[in-house]
Design a protein around this motif. Structure first.
Motif: not given
Length: 383
Positions: A1-5, A27-28, A45-48, A110-112
């Motif tokens: 799962m992609i994670s972001i902050a 995942l936030a 280490k979130p993606r964005m 937007a995330l894409n």
């Protein structure tokens, strides 16, 4: 799962946004302040990074985030739609600017765009005789290692190519926040939005011939015609000016709000609306009457140029120059990549054509960390 902050002081809003992100498979890791964000970036280490505007100090907060975490794209979420604020934050270095309320579709899109999220998964059916945990663990680790090595080699090649092109066809400019570039036949005009100025350069040496300051405007786009220079303010206001020593304004146009890019084809004025992401063809009358309107076929048009009897645009998020079908501007004839920007040190902010070559100006990343740069590009090689 992609994670972001997820940075948001309000616990309730943070919870709502986390649920919305969860619905689209993201995942936030939520935090109310900058110190918590530092910890999340270090440990998870979130993606964005997704940051919600909650008070007047948001600009300062955005600058801090971009400076501290240049490798993590920042998506800003405004309390309400405001085109001027969106332009300002994009120029500061935000990858995307959204506004409340948010839908799942808009947020995922937007995330894409910002992080290139995966849209498909890989399914493997193993042989019946090899179902041990260690086999699969080793297989996927090896697959990941090969993929990472390939990516690193590709990025290294891109960096070397960008540096080679930069050494050959680049010039450092004496300011930091370029927003537009245009040519008038013998001179080059470059706007700097932060200093609210227009710089006239001599094209043989790229020295500054003169500087014209606009105390009440923040220029983000320029179009040069035979008798006038047109500028666009960050507010979206268009101004037509005489080509005299002071570029005296002779007419202001408030009928075309949220304009962020402009070009002139000899008869019509072309404008781009960042909020609606549409190109418009207009008469040069007192109301800039709209003749036609088209959806923009890229991510975001940072600049428009008319050259070779065709309309071109700078798609800055994708670091490409688009050639549009003049009869159907929503269709792209070719996309020319800009490898000079592939190392991520600069983002292109302006596009110009001198009659022979295309030129771009770039703002450093993070913004203000280095002086602006000017690139000369060879004849576009469509891909």
């Amino acid at each position: 799962m992609i994670s972001i902050a997820l940075l948001c002081a309000s616990e309730e809003k943070r919870r709502e946004m986390s649920l919305l992100l969860g619905e689209i498979g993201v995942l936030a890791y939520g935090t109310p302040d900058l110190s918590g964000l530092k910890e999340i970036i270090s440990s998870q280490k979130p993606r964005m990074i997704l940051a919600l505007e909650e008070d007047k100090d948001f600009d300062f907060l955005a600058r801090e985030i971009i400076a501290l975490f240049p490798a993590n794209p920042l998506i800003a979420v405004l309390k309400s739609r405001d085109a001027n604020r969106a332009v300002h934050l994009m120029l500061l270095g935000c990858e995307e600017v959204l506004s409340l309320p948010l839908s799942r579709e808009h947020l995922r899109a937007a995330l894409n765009r910002a992080g290139k999220l995966p849209t498909a998964s890989l399914s493997l059916v193993p042989p019946a005789s090899l179902r041990g945990f260690y086999f699969y663990a080793f297989f996927f680790l090896a697959l990941f290692a090969f993929g990472l090595a390939g990516w690193m080699i590709h990025r290294h090649k891109e960096t070397l190519e960008a540096e080679r092109l930069a050494q050959k066809n680049s010039w450092v400019l004496p300011y930091f926040y370029p927003s537009a570039i245009a040519f008038d036949g013998s001179h080059c005009w470059i706007a700097d939005w932060f200093s609210q100025s227009l710089y006239e350069h001599l094209t043989d040496s790229w020295t500054v011939k003169r500087v014209i300051h606009f105390p009440n405007e923040m220029p983000v786009s320029i179009a040069v015609t035979t008798n006038a220079i047109w500028t666009v303010d960050a507010s979206g206001k268009i101004v037509r000016r005489l080509k005299d020593l002071n570029l005296t304004p002779v007419e202001h146009y408030d009928q075309v709000p949220q304009t962020t890019a402009i070009a002139f084809d000899g008869l019509y004025l072309w404008t781009y609306n960042q909020a609606t992401k549409r190109l418009s063809k207009r008469l040069t009358n007192s109301r800039l009457s709209k003749v036609a309107s088209y959806p923009y076929p890229g991510a975001q048009a940072t600049a428009l140029v008319f050259a070779h009897n065709s309309l071109w645009s700078l798609d800055a998020p994708n670091r490409e120059i688009l050639l549009h079908d003049i009869n159907h501007p929503d269709e792209v004839i070719s996309r020319t990549p800009l490898p000079e920007y592939s190392n991520g040190k600069y983002v292109p902010t302006g596009l110009g054509f001198d009659g022979k070559h295309f030129w771009t100006v770039g703002q450093s990343l993070p913004p203000g960390s280095a002086k602006a740069i000017l690139f000369k590009h060879q004849k576009p090689e469509p891909r």
